[in-house]
Design a protein around this motif. Structure first.
Motif, PDB file in Angstrom:
ATOM      1  N   VAL A   4       0.913  -1.590  -0.097  1.00 34.38           N
ATOM      2  CA  VAL A   4      -0.008  -0.167   0.195  1.00 34.38           C
ATOM      3  C   VAL A   4       1.049   1.293   0.086  1.00 34.38           C
ATOM      4  O   VAL A   4       0.646   2.144  -1.043  1.00 34.38           O
ATOM      5  CB  VAL A   4      -1.178   0.381   1.228  1.00 34.38           C
ATOM      6  N   LYS A   5       2.189   1.362   0.750  1.00 35.35           N
ATOM      7  CA  LYS A   5       3.030   2.216   0.645  1.00 35.35           C
ATOM      8  C   LYS A   5       3.587   3.049  -0.971  1.00 35.35           C
ATOM      9  O   LYS A   5       3.715   4.135  -1.031  1.00 35.35           O
ATOM     10  CB  LYS A   5       4.064   2.326   2.222  1.00 35.35           C
ATOM     11  N   GLN A   8       0.962   4.059  -2.641  1.00 37.87           N
ATOM     12  CA  GLN A   8       0.486   5.688  -2.568  1.00 37.87           C
ATOM     13  C   GLN A   8       1.327   6.495  -3.537  1.00 37.87           C
ATOM     14  O   GLN A   8       1.557   7.812  -3.370  1.00 37.87           O
ATOM     15  CB  GLN A   8       0.411   5.908  -0.574  1.00 37.87           C
ATOM     16  N   LYS A   9       2.988   6.320  -3.620  1.00 43.74           N
ATOM     17  CA  LYS A   9       3.674   7.183  -4.066  1.00 43.74           C
ATOM     18  C   LYS A   9       3.340   7.462  -5.983  1.00 43.74           C
ATOM     19  O   LYS A   9       4.349   7.497  -6.199  1.00 43.74           O
ATOM     20  CB  LYS A   9       4.762   6.916  -4.266  1.00 43.74           C
ATOM     21  N   ASN A  11       1.070   8.054  -7.515  1.00 40.52           N
ATOM     22  CA  ASN A  11       0.416   9.458  -7.856  1.00 40.52           C
ATOM     23  C   ASN A  11       1.088  10.240  -9.455  1.00 40.52           C
ATOM     24  O   ASN A  11       1.756  10.416  -9.516  1.00 40.52           O
ATOM     25  CB  ASN A  11       0.205  10.763  -7.011  1.00 40.52           C
ATOM     26  N   GLY A  31      -4.740   8.996  -5.928  1.00 41.06           N
ATOM     27  CA  GLY A  31      -4.642   8.961  -4.813  1.00 41.06           C
ATOM     28  C   GLY A  31      -5.244   7.384  -4.159  1.00 41.06           C
ATOM     29  O   GLY A  31      -5.978   6.468  -5.358  1.00 41.06           O
ATOM     30  N   VAL A  32      -4.494   6.416  -3.126  1.00 44.29           N
ATOM     31  CA  VAL A  32      -4.774   5.210  -2.678  1.00 44.29           C
ATOM     32  C   VAL A  32      -4.681   5.189  -1.473  1.00 44.29           C
ATOM     33  O   VAL A  32      -3.367   5.751  -1.015  1.00 44.29           O
ATOM     34  CB  VAL A  32      -3.489   4.237  -3.674  1.00 44.29           C
ATOM     35  N   ASP A  33      -5.887   4.612  -0.623  1.00 46.14           N
ATOM     36  CA  ASP A  33      -5.403   5.350   0.334  1.00 46.14           C
ATOM     37  C   ASP A  33      -5.742   3.680   0.995  1.00 46.14           C
ATOM     38  O   ASP A  33      -5.129   2.760   0.684  1.00 46.14           O
ATOM     39  CB  ASP A  33      -7.042   5.592   1.027  1.00 46.14           C
ATOM     40  N   ALA A  34      -5.136   3.383   2.634  1.00 42.95           N
ATOM     41  CA  ALA A  34      -5.157   3.009   3.500  1.00 42.95           C
ATOM     42  C   ALA A  34      -5.796   1.864   3.191  1.00 42.95           C
ATOM     43  O   ALA A  34      -4.708  -0.211   3.562  1.00 42.95           O
ATOM     44  CB  ALA A  34      -4.799   2.512   5.733  1.00 42.95           C
TER      45      ALA A  34
END
Length: 148
Positions: A4-5, A8-9, A11, A31-34
């Protein structure tokens, strides 16, 4: 690094997402959330053909102009689209993506030290009269001192 981290990069990168039902979605990551929900803009979605669903096969043709076609279905365009994280089967990343730069882990920020409570009453929780000690109405006890 957790997946997930890493996602999230991504973008402002153009990616292709394949869903568990076989639908193929291409767009720019907002975006990507948790919970791995993906939010995309400028989206082209190619829905799954019902006859292909039974075969469990998927044929995707990507032309030089990066238009996506699936046999029997035309792609649908959306300005924005959100995809629930648990419906995603695969992320297809562009070849030009610099994975070495994205896989570098960020430094862990140290947690701030707690601030000592201030003011009367100790913990600073509201405007009450503390824990019931120190002042007694009508009696001779005031602030813990015995007055004679």
């Amino acid at each position: 690094m957790k997946l997930v981290k890493f996602l999230q990069k991504l973008n402002r990168e153009i990616v292709t997402v394949e869903l568990k039902n076989g639908t193929v979605i291409s767009g720019t990551v907002v975006g990507v959330d948790a919970t791995m929900n993906a939010h995309l803009k400028k989206v082209k979605m190619s829905p799954m053909n019902s006859s292909m669903e039974e075969d469990n096969t998927l044929t995707v043709i990507v032309t030089a102009t990066s238009k996506m076609h699936i046999r029997g279905k035309n792609p649908v365009s959306y300005a924005t689209l959100s995809i629930r994280g648990n419906t995603i089967r695969a992320w297809i990343l562009p070849d030009s993506l610099n994975l070495d730069a994205l896989l570098v882990e960020d430094k862990v920020k140290a947690a701030p030290t707690p601030v000592a409570p201030s003011g009367p009453g100790g913990m600073g929780r509201g405007r009450g009269r503390g824990r019931g000690r120190g002042f007694e109405c009508g009696g001779g006890l005031r602030w813990g001192l015995d007055v004679i």
